[in-house]
Enzyme design. Structure first.
Site, PDB file in Angstrom:
ATOM      1  N   ASP A 168      -0.210   5.178   0.812  1.00  0.00           N
ATOM      2  CA  ASP A 168      -0.508   6.177   1.842  1.00  0.00           C
ATOM      3  C   ASP A 168      -0.480   5.531   3.224  1.00  0.00           C
ATOM      4  O   ASP A 168      -1.182   4.556   3.480  1.00  0.00           O
ATOM      5  CB  ASP A 168      -1.878   6.800   1.584  1.00  0.00           C
ATOM      6  CG  ASP A 168      -1.964   7.502   0.240  1.00  0.00           C
ATOM      7  OD1 ASP A 168      -1.435   8.611   0.131  1.00  0.00           O
ATOM      8  OD2 ASP A 168      -2.534   6.924  -0.705  1.00  0.00           O
ATOM      9  N   ASP A 193       0.869  -1.165   0.000  1.00  0.00           N
ATOM     10  CA  ASP A 193       0.000   0.000   0.000  1.00  0.00           C
ATOM     11  C   ASP A 193       0.916   1.227   0.000  1.00  0.00           C
ATOM     12  O   ASP A 193       2.118   1.117   0.270  1.00  0.00           O
ATOM     13  CB  ASP A 193      -0.897  -0.033   1.244  1.00  0.00           C
ATOM     14  CG  ASP A 193      -1.795   1.180   1.337  1.00  0.00           C
ATOM     15  OD1 ASP A 193      -2.347   1.584   0.293  1.00  0.00           O
ATOM     16  OD2 ASP A 193      -1.938   1.728   2.440  1.00  0.00           O
TER      17      ASP A 193
END
EC number: 3.1.3.21
Length: 321
Positions: free
Chosen positions: A36, A34
């Site tokens: 953010d 991922d």
């Protein structure tokens, strides 16, 4: 106290020491990250994260980036990765490592609207989302501000609609408004119109532990108005992993999902048979893990990672040894 110790019999979610990381990486070809809250917060890289990813590349590991953020194109994400020091390919293939919900939503609509003449979508989202749709032949309308038209409900109900809209797509939209919500409902009342949400993240992590409202809040509003559920593209939906798998030829048993959210990243990994690592630089905490371990809910027990780290910079000792 480690979450595994706090969770009783559940031996998952142990701290990923350098020794454990070396053993794990020996059995792994691909790491999916991922972005953010894992690699960066806002425009600031997580300290040590760029060095960790460059070291993984140097070890020959294949990296992929799966983000629920629909506000950027693949190319923009690839540029941000390079700008913040994470490396990656340059040139025409620069964006091939990135699988964002804008891109994967475009792939989904291309499949669902195949054969439709001049497919068009009403987009509550960013110019990047519209650009990814248009790149696969799906025209878009609705991006940008849309103030109320007229003085009251009668005027709003009769505001002109675009013809031939076959889908309403809800992504991250800072211009979300009552007028847009009303138009979305009117389109969705037309026969055969699809409702698609890029993701259901309820908030987004920024610098200094602060958050802003996420796309999931907007998707829920449209679902409530339309009294129907959206087709969700992003994590933990299987569809976004299938997009990665088709392009990467992934062996799930030799793949790790690294993320900061139990309900998206870790659940996706568990659903798809991947090893999972939770990093504590974003949304979820060890307290959240403990609650899931102690829950009687089967779905919550899936939201427990195999390992956790304070930051992905914790991988560096294993990579430098």
């Amino acid at each position: 106290m480690a979450a595994a110790e706090a969770g009783g019999d559940d031996a998952r979610c142990v701290r990923l020491s350098a020794e454990r990381a070396q053993a794990l990486l020996a059995d792994v070809d691909t790491l999916l990250f991922d972005c953010d809250g894992v690699l960066w917060r806002g425009e600031t890289a997580v300290p040590g994260a760029p060095e960790a990813l460059r070291a993984l590349r140097a070890r020959g590991k294949r990296l992929g980036f799966i983000t629920n953020n629909s506000s950027k194109t693949r190319a923009a994400y690839a540029e941000k990765l390079r700008r913040l020091g994470f490396g990656g390919p340059a040139g025409p293939g620069a964006s091939l490592e990135v699988f964002g919900t804008a891109y994967c939503t475009a792939l989904y609509l291309r499949q669902r609207l195949a054969g439709a003449p001049a497919p068009k979508a009403y987009v509550l989202g960013s110019p990047a989302l519209a650009a990814e749709l248009e790149a696969v032949g799906v025209a878009s309308v609705g991006v940008g501000p849309e103030p109320l038209q007229g003085e009251g409900p009668g005027d709003w109900l009769h505001a002109p609609l675009e013809p031939d809209v076959r889908a309403v797509v809800v992504g991250f939209d800072p211009h979300f408004s009552y007028m847009k919500l009303t138009k979305a409902l009117r389109y969705l009342q037309q026969p055969g119109c699809l409702l698609v949400g890029t993701n259901m993240d309820n908030r987004l992590p920024l610098e200094n532990g602060r958050f802003i409202a996420g796309t999931g809040c907007l998707v829920r509003a449209v679902e409530m108005a339309a009294q129907r559920q959206a087709d969700i593209i992003g994590k933990p939906s299987r569809f976004i992993f299938d997009c990665v798998s088709q392009e990467y030829g992934i062996n799930p048993e030799r793949t790790v999902m690294v993320g900061d959210r139990l309900d998206t990243d870790i659940l996706l990994g568990a659903t798809c048979g991947l090893k999972t690592i939770l990093t504590l630089t974003g949304v979820s905490t060890l307290g959240d893990v403990k609650n899931n371990q102690e829950s009687d809910c089967v779905s919550k027990k899936k939201m427990v990672p195999d390992f956790y780290v304070d930051s992905i910079a914790d991988l560096l000792p294993a990579l430098q040894g």
